[in-house]
Write a protein that holds these residues in place. Structure first.
Motif, short mmCIF file in Angstrom:
data_model
loop_
_atom_site.label_atom_id
_atom_site.label_comp_id
_atom_site.label_asym_id
_atom_site.label_seq_id
_atom_site.Cartn_x
_atom_site.Cartn_y
_atom_site.Cartn_z
N ALA A 44 44.74 30.12 43.09
CA ALA A 44 45.13 31.42 43.64
C ALA A 44 44.56 32.56 42.80
O ALA A 44 44.09 33.57 43.34
CB ALA A 44 46.65 31.53 43.73
N ALA A 45 44.60 32.40 41.49
CA ALA A 45 44.04 33.42 40.61
C ALA A 45 42.54 33.58 40.83
O ALA A 45 42.01 34.70 40.85
CB ALA A 45 44.33 33.07 39.15
N ARG A 47 40.88 32.83 43.61
CA ARG A 47 40.66 33.45 44.92
C ARG A 47 40.88 34.96 44.85
O ARG A 47 40.15 35.75 45.47
CB ARG A 47 41.60 32.83 45.97
N ASP A 48 41.87 35.37 44.08
CA ASP A 48 42.15 36.79 43.94
C ASP A 48 41.01 37.51 43.23
O ASP A 48 40.59 38.60 43.63
CB ASP A 48 43.46 36.99 43.17
N ARG A 51 38.13 37.91 45.49
CA ARG A 51 38.38 39.01 46.43
C ARG A 51 37.95 40.34 45.82
O ARG A 51 37.43 41.22 46.52
CB ARG A 51 39.88 39.06 46.77
N VAL A 52 38.12 40.49 44.53
CA VAL A 52 37.77 41.75 43.86
C VAL A 52 36.29 41.83 43.52
O VAL A 52 35.65 42.87 43.71
CB VAL A 52 38.62 41.91 42.58
N SER A 60 35.09 43.49 49.15
CA SER A 60 35.40 43.40 47.73
C SER A 60 35.23 44.75 47.05
O SER A 60 34.50 45.63 47.55
CB SER A 60 34.50 42.37 47.04
N ASP A 76 40.39 48.19 41.76
CA ASP A 76 41.24 47.32 40.96
C ASP A 76 40.96 47.60 39.49
O ASP A 76 39.80 47.69 39.07
CB ASP A 76 40.92 45.85 41.29
#
Length: 274
Positions: A44-45, A47-48, A51-52, A60, A76
């Motif tokens: 999950a980290a 993938r996050d 995304r950035v 992104s 971000d």
């Protein structure tokens, strides 16, 4: 060091950041299974962070910044942190690494290693606090961040691929805690650019670097390709543990810390004296 006896390995795999990411957790045989929640948190980290920082996703932060519609306050906050890190590495590598050489900010050469190391330290390293867990590690397209519990008689045996012979290894190394990164021209051709000249790097089929963390190992592996087979001046200040360069001409160069090492050729047999 204590002996771990029989062990059990659990593996989770996902496709993230354009590569296959696998997470490995080693426990004592017969112990409760651990790692599933931590593996999912790591994925999950990643993938996050993709995304950035992905340069392939239109939504992104990096793509928005490239188009000019990414106002700094709206980005971000990790973008600014990565930009600072990239500036540091550009200076540390003497310009062999740069996130700005294209004329726009592209931290791809840093982000993958940093993201994998960050996720692993946050979610996998704490597993070693459990008595049943011996080791945990993550492999992202052949780049590794590895952990072993204190006192455990365990090490990760890593094979370094021979770029001239697919499927074969040219060397092996045991890593207890640390990171391994490989870069080179053997698989994808001349895709690595020397930021100082804008020309493709030449001569190094593969460069493998072992360091404490994957962010540093990844940057130095790419920088080693840019430096080429004839320039090891950078190892004096790099702070890497060890590494190996394989040239497209078959030459091999190795170093430990800041010193190049070589394997002496066998001496010819001496004639027997009656």
């Amino acid at each position: 060091m204590s002996h771990v006896g029989r062990t059990h390995r659990r593996i989770w795999t996902e496709q993230i950041m354009g590569t296959v990411v696998s997470i490995h957790v080693i426990t004592r045989a017969g112990a409760p299974s651990w790692g599933e929640a931590e593996a999912e948190a790591s994925f999950a980290a990643l993938r996050d962070l993709d995304r950035v920082f992905s340069t392939y996703r239109d939504d992104s932060d990096i793509s928005r910044l490239r188009r000019g519609d990414g106002r700094t306050p709206a980005l971000d906050p990790r973008v600014a942190a990565v930009a600072d890190a990239c500036a540091h590495w550009e200076a540390a590598t003497g310009g062999r690494f740069s996130a700005d050489w294209r004329g726009w900010f592209d931290p791809t050469g840093y982000v993958k290693g940093w993201a994998v190391e960050t996720a692993a330290r946050a979610h996998l390293a704490p597993l070693l606090e459990r008595d049943e867990v011996i080791a945990a590690g993550i492999n992202a397209g052949g780049d590794l961040q590895l952990f072993t519990a204190p006192g455990a008689d365990w090490s990760w045996r890593i094979g370094i691929a021979d770029p001239a012979h697919p499927g074969a290894v040219i060397a092996t190394i045991d890593v207890v805690n640390g990171a391994v990164a490989t870069s080179g021209l053997a698989e994808r051709g001349a895709h690595i650019i020397d930021p100082r000249s804008g020309s493709p790097a030449r001569g190094v089929a593969s460069a493998t670097v072992i360091a404490d963390g994957l962010a540093a190992a990844d940057v130095w592996a790419t920088s080693a390709v840019v430096a080429g087979m004839d320039d090891l001046s950078w190892i004096a200040d790099a702070g890497t543990r060890t590494g190996i360069l394989v040239g497209d001409d078959g030459r091999v160069r190795r170093w430990i810390r800041s010193t190049e090492v070589s394997v002496a050729a066998p001496s010819p047999a001496l004639p027997q004296v009656a």
